[in-house]
Write an enzyme that holds these catalytic residues in place. Structure first.
Site, PDB file in Angstrom:
ATOM      1  N   HIS A   1       0.843  -1.213   0.000  1.00  0.00           N
ATOM      2  CA  HIS A   1       0.000   0.000   0.000  1.00  0.00           C
ATOM      3  C   HIS A   1       0.870   1.253   0.000  1.00  0.00           C
ATOM      4  CE1 HIS A   1      -3.630   2.306   0.617  1.00  0.00           C
ATOM      5  NE2 HIS A   1      -2.950   3.033   1.475  1.00  0.00           N
TER       6      HIS A   1
ATOM      7  N   ASP B   1      -6.346  -8.502   6.452  1.00  0.00           N
ATOM      8  CA  ASP B   1      -7.490  -8.999   7.223  1.00  0.00           C
ATOM      9  C   ASP B   1      -8.756  -8.561   6.497  1.00  0.00           C
ATOM     10  OD1 ASP B   1      -7.922  -6.360   7.855  1.00  0.00           O
ATOM     11  OD2 ASP B   1      -7.382  -6.547   9.965  1.00  0.00           O
TER      12      ASP B   1
ATOM     13  N   GLY C   1     -10.636  -6.089   6.877  1.00  0.00           N
ATOM     14  CA  GLY C   1     -10.865  -4.651   6.756  1.00  0.00           C
ATOM     15  C   GLY C   1     -10.164  -4.058   5.544  1.00  0.00           C
TER      16      GLY C   1
ATOM     17  N   ASP D   1      -7.240  -2.211   4.145  1.00  0.00           N
ATOM     18  CA  ASP D   1      -5.839  -1.839   4.433  1.00  0.00           C
ATOM     19  C   ASP D   1      -5.566  -1.790   5.942  1.00  0.00           C
ATOM     20  OD1 ASP D   1      -5.358  -1.510   1.661  1.00  0.00           O
ATOM     21  OD2 ASP D   1      -6.149   0.525   1.729  1.00  0.00           O
TER      22      ASP D   1
END
Ligand code: GAR
Length: 195
Positions: free
Chosen positions: A108, A140, A142, A144
């Site tokens: 990211h 996971d 979520g 990022d």
């Protein structure tokens, strides 16, 4: 030797860095296949290196889960040690994340938890940040938000354009991704310990 499947959505410059690194017999990583959610330009890098590719287009499915199941089946076929999201821009459902628990990483372009989402570079500039960077984290369910494995930082030059900063970060990311996947292969980074 660590085997990986890489997922992309765009130009695949980070994928290319990994393919180039893996040409060196001393680099302990092998790219088994590259997948995408669209006929992305970056798939050409894989083809050039003789690496198999697959495309699973999200809009052909009614639900995110159905899309993810087909993506998952394609990845399972290659049975990799690690799945690398390198510019893969689709959110994956919990079923997918659970199937690759502690084997799924994302790259990211910001210092997470700052600036998650699809416009991290633009958001960092809009916030007037003077530093940003590259994050590699476990995925996971979520956005990022998984445990951070490694970060590298850079200073944002004054009056830099978004397009320029995006390229500066990509230069940093390419080295970062190649180094971190090597460390995972060598066991210097223990992914189980991060969960
Ligand atoms: C990279 O900067 C990566 O960090 C970013 O997409 C770019 C892909 O570039 N990923 C995200 O923003 C994920 N939230 P590439 O296709 O040239 O490797």
């Amino acid at each position: 030797m660590l085997s990986v499947v890489v997922l992309i959505s765009g130009s695949g410059s980070n994928l290319l860095a990994l393919l180039e690194a893996a040409e060196n017999p001393l680099y302990p990583v092998r790219v088994l296949a590259v997948g995408s959610d669209n006929p992305a330009l970056g798939l050409e890098h894989a083809e050039k290196y003789g690496v198999p590719t697959f495309v699973v287009e999200a809009d052909r499915f009614e639900t995110r889960e159905e899309f993810a199941n087909v993506l998952m089946a394609n990845i399972h076929f290659f049975d990799p040690d690690l799945v690398v999201l390198a510019g893969f821009m689709k959110m994956l459902p919990p079923s997918f994340v659970e199937a690759f628990r502690s084997k799924l990483i994302n790259l990211h372009p910001s210092l997470l938890p700052l600036f998650p989402g699809a416009h991290a570079v633009r958001d960092a500039l809009a916030a007037g940040a003077n530093h940003t960077g590259s994050t590699i984290h476990l995925v996971d369910a979520g956005m990022d938000s998984g445990p951070i494995i490694s970060q590298r930082e850079l200073q944002i030059p004054e009056a830099v354009l978004e397009v320029e900063l995006t390229e500066m970060i990509k230069v940093l990311e390419r080295r970062h991704l190649v180094d971190v996947i090597r460390e995972i292969s060598e066991g210097t980074i223990n992914m189980e310990g991060l969960i």
